[in-house]
Design a protein around this motif. Structure first.
Motif, PDB file in Angstrom:
ATOM      1  N   ASP A  69       8.591  -6.215   9.513  1.00  0.00           N
ATOM      2  CA  ASP A  69       8.690  -6.601   8.104  1.00  0.00           C
ATOM      3  C   ASP A  69       8.956  -5.366   7.239  1.00  0.00           C
ATOM      4  OD1 ASP A  69       8.621  -7.926   5.705  1.00  0.00           O
ATOM      5  OD2 ASP A  69       6.443  -8.118   5.630  1.00  0.00           O
ATOM      6  N   PRO A  71       9.432  -5.229   3.394  1.00  0.00           N
ATOM      7  CA  PRO A  71       9.477  -6.024   2.157  1.00  0.00           C
ATOM      8  C   PRO A  71      10.462  -5.509   1.123  1.00  0.00           C
ATOM      9  CG  PRO A  71       7.210  -5.567   2.803  1.00  0.00           C
ATOM     10  CD  PRO A  71       8.080  -4.718   3.665  1.00  0.00           C
ATOM     11  N   ARG A  76      14.372  -8.919   4.601  1.00  0.00           N
ATOM     12  CA  ARG A  76      13.168  -8.125   4.857  1.00  0.00           C
ATOM     13  C   ARG A  76      12.755  -8.042   6.313  1.00  0.00           C
ATOM     14  NH1 ARG A  76       8.082 -11.123   2.126  1.00  0.00           N
ATOM     15  NH2 ARG A  76       6.972  -9.527   3.325  1.00  0.00           N
ATOM     16  N   PHE A  77      13.230  -8.947   7.155  1.00  0.00           N
ATOM     17  CA  PHE A  77      12.766  -8.986   8.539  1.00  0.00           C
ATOM     18  C   PHE A  77      13.814  -8.439   9.508  1.00  0.00           C
ATOM     19  CE2 PHE A  77      10.767 -12.751   6.489  1.00  0.00           C
ATOM     20  CZ  PHE A  77       9.483 -12.251   6.454  1.00  0.00           C
ATOM     21  N   GLU A 100      13.654 -14.775   4.569  1.00  0.00           N
ATOM     22  CA  GLU A 100      12.808 -15.969   4.596  1.00  0.00           C
ATOM     23  C   GLU A 100      13.636 -17.245   4.591  1.00  0.00           C
ATOM     24  OE1 GLU A 100       9.313 -15.741   1.963  1.00  0.00           O
ATOM     25  OE2 GLU A 100      10.050 -13.761   1.397  1.00  0.00           O
ATOM     26  N   TYR A 125       5.403 -14.152  11.162  1.00  0.00           N
ATOM     27  CA  TYR A 125       6.296 -13.627  10.118  1.00  0.00           C
ATOM     28  C   TYR A 125       6.991 -14.716   9.301  1.00  0.00           C
ATOM     29  CZ  TYR A 125       5.833  -9.054  12.350  1.00  0.00           C
ATOM     30  OH  TYR A 125       5.336  -7.883  12.866  1.00  0.00           O
ATOM     31  N   ARG A 150       2.995 -10.453   7.762  1.00  0.00           N
ATOM     32  CA  ARG A 150       3.770  -9.961   6.619  1.00  0.00           C
ATOM     33  C   ARG A 150       2.948  -8.911   5.868  1.00  0.00           C
ATOM     34  NH1 ARG A 150       6.822 -15.057   3.666  1.00  0.00           N
ATOM     35  NH2 ARG A 150       7.989 -15.784   5.496  1.00  0.00           N
ATOM     36  N   LYS A 151       3.614  -7.883   5.383  1.00  0.00           N
ATOM     37  CA  LYS A 151       2.889  -6.789   4.757  1.00  0.00           C
ATOM     38  C   LYS A 151       2.300  -7.160   3.398  1.00  0.00           C
ATOM     39  CE  LYS A 151       5.206  -3.091   7.226  1.00  0.00           C
ATOM     40  NZ  LYS A 151       6.050  -1.881   7.161  1.00  0.00           N
TER      41      LYS A 151
END
Length: 210
Positions: A69, A71, A76-77, A100, A125, A150-151
């Motif tokens: 992750d 962000p 983001r991934f 997402e 995630y 997720r962070k």
């Protein structure tokens, strides 16, 4: 195989893959004696099929799939695939980007071991795998909210679980903290232990010493 010979071999391999995969391959990197390919998301099935079935490569074992992750990125991934060729005693890493909203093609039909790996990434995630035969949570409970790796996921989670003696069943309740978490200005308490950047409260020891 010596390190310089490994680098030259992997560099040549990356060049051959760039020719065979064409526009599906975005970039390649060599680090610590391993080759990493960055590929387009929608081309992942084609890339892995080529790596598995090519007579010269034969990456027939899927070692792992994991998520990362970031962000701050637009997508983001990262989804990272690790393959092993027993014939060539060689490992390779394949990366793709996802968000997402986007779907990543499932590779369960290429490597059967991908089934649980993809479920795990979805669970932790929230990355969606298009075409997965049974995409549901694997490590968290059925009533779990959110994706805990997720962070930006809160350390406490959103709900807590307890057994209710009156109802004689497990119930879910919103997290209710008796006090707020302490806030630190550093990544760890030890990071601030310098005269220039003392931790809150350290000034008392300084005054006592003087």
């Amino acid at each position: 195989m010596r390190l310089d010979m490994t680098f030259n071999y992997l560099k040549a391999l990356a060049g051959k893959l760039k020719v065979s995969l064409k526009e599906a391959m975005i970039d390649s990197q060599i680090s610590l004696g391993e080759l990493t390919l960055i590929v387009k998301r929608q081309a992942i099935a084609r890339v892995l099929t080529h790596l598995r079935d090519s007579k010269d490569l034969q990456f027939k074992q899927l070692i792992d799939i994991c998520g990362v992750d970031y962000p701050e990125r637009h997508e983001r991934f990262e989804v990272v695939y690790h393959l092993l060729s027993l014939k060539n005693n060689l490992r390779i890493r394949i990366k793709l980007n996802a968000s997402e909203e986007t779907f990543v093609p499932s590779i369960c039909s290429i490597y059967s071991a991908a089934n649980w790996y993809e479920r795990e990434i979805w669970d932790l995630y929230g990355v969606k795998f298009e075409g997965h035969p049974d995409l549901r949570r694997l490590l968290t409970d059925y009533g779990f909210e959110g994706h805990p790796m997720r962070k930006d996921f809160p350390l406490t989670g959103h709900v807590e679980v307890r057994y209710d003696d009156e109802l004689k069943r497990v119930v879910y309740e919103k997290v209710n903290l008796p006090q707020e978490f302490r806030t630190f200005d550093f990544l760890s308490p030890w990071a601030g232990m310098t005269p220039e950047h003392p931790l809150p409260g350290d000034e008392k020891a300084t005054k006592g010493a003087s």
